[in-house]
Design an enzyme around this catalytic site. Structure first.
Site, PDB file in Angstrom:
ATOM      1  N   THR A 172       2.323  -3.281  -5.486  1.00 45.00           N
ATOM      2  CA  THR A 172       1.815  -4.454  -4.779  1.00 45.00           C
ATOM      3  C   THR A 172       2.091  -5.701  -5.598  1.00 45.00           C
ATOM      4  OG1 THR A 172       0.116  -3.258  -3.590  1.00 45.00           O
ATOM      5  CG2 THR A 172      -0.379  -5.539  -4.104  1.00 45.00           C
ATOM      6  N   ARG A 186      -3.969   2.855   8.399  1.00 47.33           N
ATOM      7  CA  ARG A 186      -4.814   2.587   7.220  1.00 47.33           C
ATOM      8  C   ARG A 186      -4.561   1.160   6.717  1.00 47.33           C
ATOM      9  NH1 ARG A 186      -3.533   1.075   1.639  1.00 47.33           N
ATOM     10  NH2 ARG A 186      -5.247   1.780   0.348  1.00 47.33           N
ATOM     11  N   GLY A 195      -4.108  -2.034  -6.862  1.00 49.89           N
ATOM     12  CA  GLY A 195      -4.708  -0.765  -7.260  1.00 49.89           C
ATOM     13  C   GLY A 195      -5.155   0.034  -6.057  1.00 49.89           C
ATOM     14  N   THR A 196      -6.029   0.963  -6.300  1.00 46.03           N
ATOM     15  CA  THR A 196      -6.504   1.869  -5.253  1.00 46.03           C
ATOM     16  C   THR A 196      -7.376   1.076  -4.275  1.00 46.03           C
ATOM     17  OG1 THR A 196      -8.323   2.501  -6.728  1.00 46.03           O
ATOM     18  CG2 THR A 196      -6.376   3.903  -6.744  1.00 46.03           C
ATOM     19  N   GLY A 197      -6.770   0.721  -3.152  1.00 47.52           N
ATOM     20  CA  GLY A 197      -7.338  -0.279  -2.271  1.00 47.52           C
ATOM     21  C   GLY A 197      -8.742   0.002  -1.783  1.00 47.52           C
TER      22      GLY A 197
HETATM   23  N1  ASP Z   1      -3.906  -2.159  -3.235  1.00 42.73           N
HETATM   24  C1  ASP Z   1      -2.833  -1.630  -2.444  1.00 42.73           C
HETATM   25  C2  ASP Z   1      -3.404  -0.841  -1.285  1.00 42.73           C
HETATM   26  O1  ASP Z   1      -4.355  -0.113  -1.482  1.00 42.73           O
HETATM   27  C3  ASP Z   1      -1.899  -0.747  -3.195  1.00 42.73           C
HETATM   28  C4  ASP Z   1      -1.373  -1.293  -4.486  1.00 42.73           C
HETATM   29  O2  ASP Z   1      -1.975  -2.176  -5.106  1.00 42.73           O
HETATM   30  O3  ASP Z   1      -0.292  -0.840  -4.903  1.00 42.73           O
HETATM   31  O4  ASP Z   1      -2.862  -0.913  -0.202  1.00 42.73           O
END
Ligand code: ASP
Length: 330
Positions: free
Chosen positions: A192, A220, A244-246
């Site tokens: 991202t 999603r 990160g882990t969204g």
């Molecule tokens: N935050 C993004 C998501 O969850 C993924 C990422 O940061 O790579 O869609």
């Protein structure tokens, strides 16, 4: 980190960008070099706006457009695949001068989703649009569209197939084929992209864009287009862009959490940013990081993942101080 400690004189600009957080510990300098170049190109694009007296909002959008156009990052051209071998892109922008925001979720045809998000902000009648009607609305406003094949890069398709060969249900944060996420915080490389800026007029802005997570369930939506989770800006405090882990960033309201720790808790930006990661993301099992800038031009870029691609530049510092901090060693 050194970048957090410097306060800029009033009237000077500051800019930070990220290209995602994740595992890079085993990367070689040769493998990392193209990512460095991509980040530097994004810095240059944003810097050009700020040096001409442009707004923080235009600068973060220019920086993110550059990153969306680079196939290495998980946004725009390099977006990851969904479980249906399609692409659904999310993006958000926020202007700290008036807390105006615009965001898109699950768009599939816009070459630069961040430009669509900017259109939503400028239009001002809503903040978040999603799906095919959002694509159509943006296209009608002149935001460039591309055929879906534009996003289908070979390395992303191989990445999808590698993930599904290991575990059909797994969703992973971008690349390199390590652990599945599945709410455990395990992750691979995240790609991202995002940018935060302070302009010469004292205004802050943030922008974030993503293809989401490889093998994600169609429909999603992650944190990226959610104000207060993946993007936030308020001239009174700071501008924040996360990666990160969204799901954890949404549940932890992480971008807004940095703002709140400054506004209500009286913390300085570096402490607020670090505590948001340690206190609001990590306890949920989340993994990732953020870039943030405050009205004094201080920059914070904490992460709890194994690494994160970040770069920054500030007016009045030598060009060489547009430092790229090697991920995983910052
Ligand atoms: N935050 C993004 C998501 O969850 C993924 C990422 O940061 O790579 O869609």
């Amino acid at each position: 980190m050194a970048a957090s400690t410097v306060t800029l004189a009033p009237g000077r600009w500051a800019l930070a960008v990220h290209g995602g957080a994740g595992t890079i510990a085993r990367s070689t300098p040769e493998a990392e070099a193209p990512y460095h170049a991509g980040l530097r190109a994004a810095l240059a694009a944003g810097q050009a706006v700020l040096e001409q007296g442009g707004t923080a909002l235009d600068a973060v959008v220019a920086a993110v457009v550059a990153l969306e156009d680079c196939p290495l990052f998980n946004a725009g051209h390099g977006a990851v695949f969904t479980a249906d071998e399609t692409h659904e892109l999310d993006a958000g922008v926020m202007d700290g001068s008036n807390r105006a925001a615009g965001a898109l979720a699950g768009v599939t045809t816009l070459r630069n989703p961040v430009l669509g998000a900017l259109e939503v902000l400028r239009d001002g009648r809503c903040v978040l649009m999603g799906g095919a009607l959002a694509d159509a609305w943006c296209a009608a406003r002149g935001v460039a569209a591309v055929a879906p094949g534009y996003f289908s890069t070979a390395h992303r398709r191989a990445q999808l197939h590698a993930v599904r060969a290991r575990d059909r249900e797994a969703t992973v944060l971008d690349h390199t084929g390590a652990a599945s996420q599945r709410g455990t915080g395990g992750e691979t490389r995240m790609g991202t992209v995002g940018a935060v800026a302070l302009d010469r007029h004292g205004h802050l802005a943030a922008a974030t864009s993503t293809g989401g997570m490889t093998n994600k369930r169609p429909g999603r939506i992650g944190d990226t287009p959610i104000v207060g989770a993946g993007v936030f800006a308020d001239d009174a405090t700071c501008a924040v862009s996360t990666t990160g882990t969204g799901e954890h960033f949404i549940r932890g309201c992480v971008a807004h959490d940095v703002h709140a720790r400054i506004a209500y808790g009286g913390l300085a930006l570096p402490q607020a940013a670090e505590r948001a990661i340690a206190g609001s993301l990590a306890p949920l099992g989340g993994s990732g990081g953020l870039v943030a800038v405050d009205r004094q031009g201080r920059i914070a870029m904490p992460f709890n993942s194994a690494g994160m691609y970040r770069a920054w530049a500030r007016e009045g510092e030598a060009a060489a101080s547009a430092v790229f901090e090697p991920p995983g060693r910052g």
